[in-house]
Design a protein around this motif. Structure first.
Motif, short mmCIF file in Angstrom:
data_model
loop_
_atom_site.label_atom_id
_atom_site.label_comp_id
_atom_site.label_asym_id
_atom_site.label_seq_id
_atom_site.Cartn_x
_atom_site.Cartn_y
_atom_site.Cartn_z
N ALA A 1 -13.43 12.57 -3.01
CA ALA A 1 -12.48 13.49 -2.39
C ALA A 1 -11.51 12.77 -1.46
O ALA A 1 -10.41 13.23 -1.25
CB ALA A 1 -13.22 14.59 -1.64
N THR A 2 -11.93 11.66 -0.89
CA THR A 2 -11.02 10.97 0.04
C THR A 2 -11.34 9.48 0.07
O THR A 2 -12.16 9.00 -0.72
CB THR A 2 -11.11 11.58 1.45
OG1 THR A 2 -10.13 10.96 2.27
CG2 THR A 2 -12.48 11.41 2.06
N TYR A 3 -10.71 8.75 0.97
CA TYR A 3 -10.86 7.29 1.01
C TYR A 3 -10.55 6.80 2.41
O TYR A 3 -10.07 7.56 3.26
CB TYR A 3 -9.91 6.65 -0.01
CG TYR A 3 -8.46 6.95 0.29
CD1 TYR A 3 -7.88 8.13 -0.16
CD2 TYR A 3 -7.68 6.08 1.05
CE1 TYR A 3 -6.58 8.44 0.16
CE2 TYR A 3 -6.38 6.38 1.37
CZ TYR A 3 -5.83 7.56 0.91
OH TYR A 3 -4.53 7.88 1.24
N VAL A 4 -10.80 5.50 2.64
CA VAL A 4 -10.50 4.92 3.94
C VAL A 4 -9.12 4.29 3.90
O VAL A 4 -8.86 3.42 3.08
CB VAL A 4 -11.54 3.82 4.30
CG1 VAL A 4 -11.23 3.25 5.68
CG2 VAL A 4 -12.94 4.40 4.23
N PRO A 5 -8.19 4.74 4.74
CA PRO A 5 -6.84 4.18 4.69
C PRO A 5 -6.74 2.86 5.48
O PRO A 5 -7.49 2.66 6.43
CB PRO A 5 -6.00 5.26 5.37
CG PRO A 5 -6.95 5.87 6.37
CD PRO A 5 -8.33 5.78 5.77
N ALA A 6 -5.83 2.02 5.03
CA ALA A 6 -5.45 0.89 5.89
C ALA A 6 -4.64 1.47 7.03
O ALA A 6 -3.93 2.46 6.83
CB ALA A 6 -4.64 -0.12 5.10
N PRO A 7 -4.73 0.91 8.24
CA PRO A 7 -4.05 1.55 9.38
C PRO A 7 -2.59 1.85 9.08
O PRO A 7 -1.84 0.95 8.68
CB PRO A 7 -4.20 0.52 10.50
CG PRO A 7 -5.46 -0.21 10.16
CD PRO A 7 -5.50 -0.27 8.66
N PHE A 8 -2.21 3.08 9.25
CA PHE A 8 -0.83 3.58 9.15
C PHE A 8 -0.20 3.34 7.77
O PHE A 8 1.00 3.38 7.64
CB PHE A 8 0.04 2.95 10.25
CG PHE A 8 -0.54 3.16 11.61
CD1 PHE A 8 -0.41 4.38 12.24
CD2 PHE A 8 -1.25 2.14 12.25
CE1 PHE A 8 -0.97 4.58 13.49
CE2 PHE A 8 -1.81 2.34 13.49
CZ PHE A 8 -1.68 3.56 14.11
N ASN A 9 -1.02 3.12 6.78
CA ASN A 9 -0.48 2.97 5.42
C ASN A 9 -0.84 4.23 4.64
O ASN A 9 -1.84 4.28 3.94
CB ASN A 9 -1.08 1.71 4.78
CG ASN A 9 -0.35 1.35 3.50
OD1 ASN A 9 0.80 1.77 3.30
ND2 ASN A 9 -1.00 0.59 2.64
N PHE A 10 0.00 5.26 4.84
CA PHE A 10 -0.34 6.59 4.32
C PHE A 10 0.60 6.98 3.19
O PHE A 10 1.81 6.73 3.27
CB PHE A 10 -0.25 7.62 5.45
CG PHE A 10 -1.11 7.30 6.65
CD1 PHE A 10 -2.34 6.64 6.50
CD2 PHE A 10 -0.71 7.64 7.93
CE1 PHE A 10 -3.14 6.36 7.60
CE2 PHE A 10 -1.50 7.36 9.03
CZ PHE A 10 -2.71 6.71 8.87
N PRO A 11 0.08 7.60 2.14
CA PRO A 11 0.92 7.89 0.96
C PRO A 11 2.08 8.83 1.27
O PRO A 11 3.06 8.86 0.53
CB PRO A 11 -0.06 8.53 -0.03
CG PRO A 11 -1.27 8.88 0.75
CD PRO A 11 -1.31 8.00 1.94
N GLU A 12 2.00 9.61 2.34
CA GLU A 12 3.08 10.54 2.65
C GLU A 12 4.30 9.82 3.28
O GLU A 12 5.23 10.49 3.70
CB GLU A 12 2.57 11.66 3.55
CG GLU A 12 1.95 11.22 4.86
CD GLU A 12 0.45 10.96 4.76
OE1 GLU A 12 -0.03 10.68 3.65
OE2 GLU A 12 -0.23 11.03 5.80
N TYR A 13 4.27 8.47 3.33
CA TYR A 13 5.38 7.75 3.96
C TYR A 13 6.47 7.34 2.98
O TYR A 13 7.38 6.62 3.35
CB TYR A 13 4.86 6.48 4.65
CG TYR A 13 4.09 6.73 5.93
CD1 TYR A 13 4.05 7.99 6.50
CD2 TYR A 13 3.45 5.68 6.56
CE1 TYR A 13 3.34 8.20 7.67
CE2 TYR A 13 2.74 5.88 7.72
CZ TYR A 13 2.68 7.15 8.27
OH TYR A 13 1.98 7.35 9.41
#
Lengths: 307, 535, 523
Positions: free
Chosen positions: C322-334
């Motif tokens: 359902a989810t994952y661990v993001p790299a800091p501030f590397n978000f797909p909504e950017y």
């Protein structure tokens, strides 16, 4: 007699004052209400805004005295954000709670007392044991568990939703939560009326009535039951006093739009004025119910009048 | 064949069973009794003798656990219905009425007594119009001073005597042929008792009723009875006319009971010894209620008394006369409002620390209720030994003294390991006495210590007190409402009424030659007492 | 005359839809949808009531000037003209918006530039004591909001903001009716609000339910449902029962451990959406009165703690896919700033953790972690795993679970639970600079946890000032690198919301906690 009434009223007043003060204190010492009210990542300005709106920026004793002064004036404050007065929020939800509480009390009284009477008259045989087993079950069953079971069985077994219908309340809709809420008190009414009736049945005056030639049914309905009912008045008083507070869990489980849900939500969002007023109202009903019981005893039990 | 047609009530060979596991198989057996018109039959016996069971069988209210197994009961020549059968309701109140020991308890506490009496008429089909006048008429027949207000009263608003008049009125309301009275005066003060006995005698004639009168008191029998039947352990030991049986009892048990009932002051002589306990004008006022509704009640007013070592002082009075409050003052369980109490010359109000502990151990008390006085979870030995251990004795020493005490009060050493509930009332009172005496007291205060016991047991316990007093030499304050008891045990007596002493002096002179009007009245009301002579 | 035309038009439209899409919803009886929610915010003012429970309603009642295209792209990376038909950057600091013509509020009043200017005005959002104080952070930097024509609005910012338009997809962009708002006042507006949205509120009781019916004059045509009823059902099992029994069409907030059993129920589907919110915790990097000699002042201890945790393993165990661990501030909504290949600098590496730890003076002091009970799903469970992993390398963390944020903020604490939302500006400006920069709660509130380094501030200024993508992106990457070098916090996972939906309901909200039931989302 005047002394009796005055001392009861004085006691009621002190109880209410204590309640008001304790609520005031607890709500302010279980975390900063303004911070609890604002969203978790709110900037300090927003927290300060709420603190100011709630008057939390003033010293505690100033808050306390102005709170008491407002209560005396009949101003119980308003709910921050919605701007509605806590009293109107409470009154909006009160009918649903009274409806639920009233129905459950009615069920508990009629079912409980009938069962208790049947058990007492059949003392020791299987009917008695059955009723007692039921009452232990009813009393021991936590109502959130029973409520959830009722709801899930209704939904998964019968494709019927038994929870609350939003803001509208109906007598069909109230039955499942009322049964759930009334279950425990049905058990205790059954037990209590059984033991009270048994105790009364063994009183000498009933034997004396028999020796005077009074028929059995008349002895039961005109002599035993009225006497056995006297201790029940205290229990009924407790139920009446708990009418508002008692249904919190049931309302939550059944999504019944009553005061209990309002209270839970207001505590969660630190809606201080609303919490304070609801607790005050709960304490008020308790106190009033107690006074009613005290005065009711004066009427129904001639033995108390002389004291 | 005898002529039995005239009999109002006839019991022949009645046997009533006891439930399995009881100490005997029969509650009563081989009971044959006959009551003739206008006659009063007294059924006499101690508690447990089965006399009340007979009354219940006659009224048809025997509990299911006590089945009527043998014999017949005939009322007016006809056999009575099955026990508890609804058809009994045609006989009850109509052909026979019943009066109970505790009149207040035999009335519904939340209904006006007038309505309760009217109900009897209602269920027996008397029309509405007639009911109230009939009740009021009956209430004046039982000599209630104000029938209208009695009609409107609740049971708790009446004294025991008034309530008993109400119950008698109810029993006679439909003019039955038989009145069954089960210990109707036992719970009453002597003066009230005399009035009720007089009333029953009067009504018996007025209403042309026969009476079955159940009592344990020979004094009462001599006042009211025509015939007597003496019962013990479910059997009739002796029956006949009251005159014959009381003058010339045949059965040894009857003789013993009669002896116990004597008002005998001959035993005691006042000894001149040192004064050990003295009360000087003491008063005690209770405050009741709180704040708004406080009332004051003067329990003891200006009472003085003096107790010399080894002697016995009886405090006599009716209930509410302040005798128990006086006892509490003497024990320093209540502080007096005025006056002083001296123990061996020292004001007990000033006692502190070791002196107070000494006082507490040297002044012991025995209470009326031997059932409530012992903790059911304590073995007898522990209950008795507790006192000395608290006051510093070693465990071993306390235990051996406790065993010694047990035999002193007439119990076997084996009883030490048992629990209070395994003992009878009389035995428990012995245990209480042992518990008090183990402290080697100089003063023993006995507050109605024998009142809850049957007469024959009473006699034994009184004998025990006397015997122990001779051996151990303590002084006693014996509080009682029973003149027989006071007469039997005391050297001197004070008579109390409404918290005040109305008369005091050596027992023999007070009882033989009472001065105060109240003492005279008390003595004259004592059943079986005539002009200072025993029976 | 005019009304005749409208009826004719409506009839034609109605026939048209029947012929064109015979199986669409509007051909059938429009459904009355019941949405069982755990709560409703006390006011429906879309700024004062910013919250998950409010956002489920707001977009159905109000429209924003600009929208994101979540119906096409679950992450909604493209801006779509909505109440604003177009916009341009007139000067580096002035933006001009052109408004849609003939948009009606629920009371029939036609929306104009005055309404928009008012909605973003100083008195309402960014004055010293504004009507809606919670709007301040969205309105940061705005100095002027003015109607320059009947359907033209100019908004001026203090400093140039190349991504300003993105802000208007947030609650800042909701257009409120100026005349009605001023007439009834803030509080009353929140109780009986009107907007331009597809549904109009007919009753609102914040303690029971909200009912909205289709607004037939909606500028984009009638809404697909006849009505929406948001009913408060606090207990999950009861929501589930209502869904199973057919009483509810949509339910929210399925506990993570219940998802399987709900989706196994006949007639029900479960949607799990990872959304633009990231549960995390902040390290308290400061010495305070309550935490003197704070061992977490040492960056090596913080890095040891980050590298000691197998986040991927924990998230997989708790959430599945359902989810994952993001790299800091590397978000797909950017959008363009998102680089699927960029990895975090500090990831799970026990050896490295031990190295970092050996560089510290840490001596087993207890570190207190404040966690708000039940606020973030699965947070406490994950925390238990993490405390164990820390214990293995000798770091002693104690979870302190408290009942509300008021208590969580009360010192002493060494670690503080929180979450960061990214949904704001279409680029990392908000989560990186506004949430960690010099104006953020992290550095200014009573419960602040760090003081940004000079380097962080310097890069941040550069980032904020950058006007073109490449310089802005470069600054962004530098800022992230500095953040990671300091490690003032630790991201856990991308938050997940779940919906239980009647199987035959063709509705998908995209990766969002915002629920919209207009014709774009509900077919």
């Amino acid at each position: 007699m005047t002394g009796f009434i005055l001392s009861k009223l004085l006691r009621a007043f002190i109880t209410l004052l204590l309640t008001v003060s304790l609520v005031f204190i607890f709500i302010r010492f279980s975390g900063d209400p303004a911070a609890a009210m604002a969203p978790p990542d709110a900037p300090q300005e927003v927290i300060d805004y709420y603190a100011e709106k709630l008057g939390l920026d003033k010293p505690l004793w100033v808050q306390y005295t102005s709170y008491l002064a407002q209560i005396v004036k009949g101003d119980f404050g308003y709910s921050v954000d919605s701007g509605r007065s806590s009293v109107s929020l409470f009154l909006d939800r009160l009918p649903a709670t009274l409806y639920l509480g009233g129905f459950s009390l009615l069920i508990a009284l009629t079912v409980g007392i009938s069962l208790g009477t049947v058990a007492a008259l059949n003392r020791g045989n299987f009917l008695d044991r059955g009723v007692m087993a039921f009452s232990v079950f009813a009393f021991a069953m936590p109502n959130f568990l029973f409520g959830l079971a009722v709801i899930l069985i209704g939904a998964l077994g019968f494709q019927t939703y038994l929870g609350g219908q939003g803001a509208s309340i109906s007598w069909v809709g109230v039955l499942p939560p009322a049964l759930t809420l009334g279950l425990a008190s049905t058990g205790s009414y059954a037990r209590f009326s059984r033991s009270s009736l048994l105790e009364t049945i063994n009183k000498p005056f009933l034997l004396a009535a028999e020796a005077r030639g009074i028929p059995r049914t008349r002895r039961l309905f005109f002599h035993a039951m009225p006497n056995a009912a006297i201790p029940l008045v205290t229990l009924i008083g407790l139920s009446l006093g708990g009418l508002i507070a008692g249904s919190v869990v049931t309302e939550q489980v059944f999504a019944w739009p009553g005061v209990g849900q309002l209270l839970v939500r207001s505590v969660a969002t630190r809606d201080i004025a609303t919490v304070q007023f609801i607790v005050l109202a709960i304490a008020g009903t308790m106190v009033v119910a107690n006074l009613l019981v005290d005065f009711l005893y004066l009427i129904i039990d001639p033995r108390i009048r002389v004291q | 064949m005898k002529n039995t047609n005239a009999a109002i009530l006839e019991l022949s060979n009645v046997g009533i069973g006891l439930p399995l596991g009881a100490d005997r198989q029969w509650a009563v057996r081989d009971i044959s009794l006959t009551i003739l018109p206008q006659q009063t039959l007294c059924l006499v016996g101690e508690s447990g003798s089965g006399k009340s069971v007979i009354a219940q069988a006659i009224m048809g209210i025997l509990p299911a656990a006590l089945p009527l197994k043998e014999g017949t009961i005939k009322l007016l020549g006809k056999s009575i219905p099955k026990q508890r059968s609804p058809s009994f309701n045609l006989l009850r109140s109509v052909k026979m009425g019943m009066v109970f020991q505790d009149a207040v308890a035999s009335l519904n506490p939340i209904k006006k007594v007038g309505h309760q009496l009217e109900e009897i008429l209602l269920v027996h089909g008397i029309s509405r119009k007639e009911r109230k006048p009939r009740v009021l008429k009956m209430l004046s027949a039982v000599l209630l001073p104000n029938p209208e207000s009695a009609y409107r009263s609740y049971p708790h608003e009446m004294s025991g005597g008034q309530a008993q008049r109400i119950v008698i009125a109810g029993a006679l309301l439909l003019n039955p042929s038989l009145l069954v009275a089960d210990e109707p005066t036992t719970a009453l003060d002597v003066t009230t008792q005399a009035e009720i006995l007089e009333l029953i005698t009067k009504l018996k004639v007025e209403f042309n009723t026969s009476v079955l009168f159940i009592t344990h008191d020979f004094g009462v029998v001599s006042e009211i009875g025509d015939q007597i039947a003496v019962m013990k352990d479910g059997k009739i030991l002796e029956q006949g006319s009251v005159k014959n049986v009381l003058k010339n009892p045949q059965n040894e048990y009857t003789q013993r009971l009669l002896k116990a009932a004597n008002l005998d002051t001959s035993k005691k002589k006042l000894k001149e010894t040192e004064e050990i306990l003295k009360a000087d004008n003491i008063s005690l006022t209770y405050k009741k209620g709180f704040f708004f509704n406080q009332t004051k009640f003067k329990a003891v007013q200006k009472v003085s008394l003096s107790l010399t070592a080894g002697s016995t002082l009886a405090v006599v009075g009716e209930s509410g006369s302040g005798k128990s409050s006086l006892a509490k003052c003497l024990l320093r369980l209540e502080n007096t409002n005025a006056g002083k109490i001296y123990y061996r010359g020292k004001d007990i109000a000033d006692l502190k620390g070791a002196h107070l502990r000494n006082f507490r151990s040297k002044v012991q008390v025995v209470l009326q209720d031997p059932f409530g006085a012992l903790d059911p979870r304590f073995k007898i030995i522990d209950a008795i030994a507790e006192g000395p251990i608290i006051h510093g004795s070693s465990w071993d020493e306390a235990n051996s003294r406790a065993i010694e005490m047990l035999s002193l009060v007439g119990l076997t050493p084996q009883s030490a390991e048992r629990y209070p509930q395994e003992f009878s009332g009389g035995q428990r009172q012995r245990i209480c006495i042992a518990r008090a005496l183990i402290m080697r007291p100089e003063v023993l205060i006995a507050d109605e210590a024998v009142s809850a016991l049957d007469v024959s047991i009473q006699v034994k316990i009184l004998d025990l007190f006397e015997d122990l007093q001779k051996r151990l030499g303590f002084a006693m304050v014996f509080i009682t409402h029973d003149l027989h008891v006071a007469a039997a045990i005391s050297d001197s007596v004070i008579v109390m009424k409404d918290g005040q002493v109305v008369e005091s002096g050596p027992t023999s002179s007070v009882f033989k030659n009472p001065q105060a009007k109240y003492t005279k009245m008390l003595l004259s009301s004592a059943p079986g007492y005539q002009g200072g002579e025993a029976l | 005359m005019k009304s005749n035309v409208r009826i004719l038009l409506a009839t034609v439209l109605a026939f048209g839809t029947i012929f064109m899409s015979p199986i669409s919803l509007s051909a059938k009886e429009r459904p009355d949808l019941v949405i069982a929610v755990d709560n409703l915010w006390k006011t429906m003012d879309p700024v004062i009531g910013i919250s998950t429970t409010g956002a489920r309603v707001h977009s159905n009642v109000f429209d924003t000037l600009i929208r994101r295209n979540r119906w096409e792209d679950p992450d909604g990376n493209k801006l779509v003209p909505w109440l604003a038909t177009s916009w341009e950057r007139t000067t580096p600091t002035i933006w001009t918006f052109h408004l849609r013509e003939g948009v009606k509020f629920h009371d029939g009043h036609v929306m104009d530039a005055e309404d928009v200017a008012f909605s973003i005005s100083e008195e309402r959002l960014w004055a010293k004591k504004p009507m809606a104080p919670r709007g301040k952070r969205y309105a940061a930097g705005i100095v002027r909001s003015e109607a320059t024509g009947p359907l033209t609005v100019e908004i001026e910012t203090a400093t140039p903001d190349p991504s300003f338009a993105y802000r208007l997809v947030t609650p800042l962009g909701f257009v409120l009716p100026k005349h009605y708002y001023n007439e009834v006042g803030t509080d009353a507006f929140g109780q009986k609000p009107i907007g331009t949205g597809p549904y109009k509120i007919v009753s609102f009781d914040s303690a029971a339910e909200l009912v909205a019916i289709a607004f037939d004059d909606y500028w984009k045509g009638p809404a697909p449902a006849a009505s929406l009823t948001y009913r408060i059902v606090p207990e999950f099992s009861t929501r589930y029962a209502g869904l199973a029994a057919g009483e509810f069409d949509v339910i929210v907030s399925i506990p993570a451990d219940q998802v399987a059993s709900v989706s196994g129920t006949a007639g029900i589907k479960v949607m799990e959406k990872s959304i633009e919110n990231y549960p995390m915790f902040a390290f308290n990097t400061l010495d305070t009165e309550e935490t003197p000699n704070n061992p977490l002042k040492d960056v090596n201890l913080r890095k040891a703690m980050v590298t000691a945790i197998d986040r991927d393993g924990i998230v997989k165990a708790l959430w599945g896919d359902a989810t994952y661990v993001p790299a800091p501030f590397n978000f797909p909504e950017y959008g363009d700033y998102y680089d699927p290949n960029r990895k975090a600098v500090y990831t799970y590496d026990p050896k490295r953790a031990a190295e970092f730890l050996s560089k510290t003076n840490y001596d087993g002091e207890e570190l207190i972690w404040h966690i708000t009970r039940g606020f973030y799903p699965n947070y406490e469970v994950a925390a238990e795993f993490m405390v164990e992993q820390w214990r293995e390398i000798g770091i002693n963390v104690r979870m302190m679970i408290v009942d509300n944020f008021g208590l969580a903020y009360k010192r002493p604490f060494h670690m503080l639970n929180m979450s960061m939302s990214s949904e704001f500006s279409g680029d990392p400006y908000r989560p990186l600079w506004l949430d960690w920069g010099p104006f953020s709660s992290r550095t200014r509130a009573k419960h602040k946890t760090w003081i940004p380094s000079d380097k962080f501030l310097e890069i941040g200024e550069r980032f904020a000032a950058a006007q073109d993508f490449s310089s802005r992106n470069a600054a962004y990457l530098d800022l992230v690198a500095e953040w990671e070098d300091i490690t003032p916090g630790m991201y856990l996972w991308r938050n997940v919301v779940s919906y239980g939906v009647r199987e035959d309901l063709n509705w998908d909200p995209g990766n969002s906690a915002v629920t919209i039931f207009d014709s774009m989302y509900l077919k």
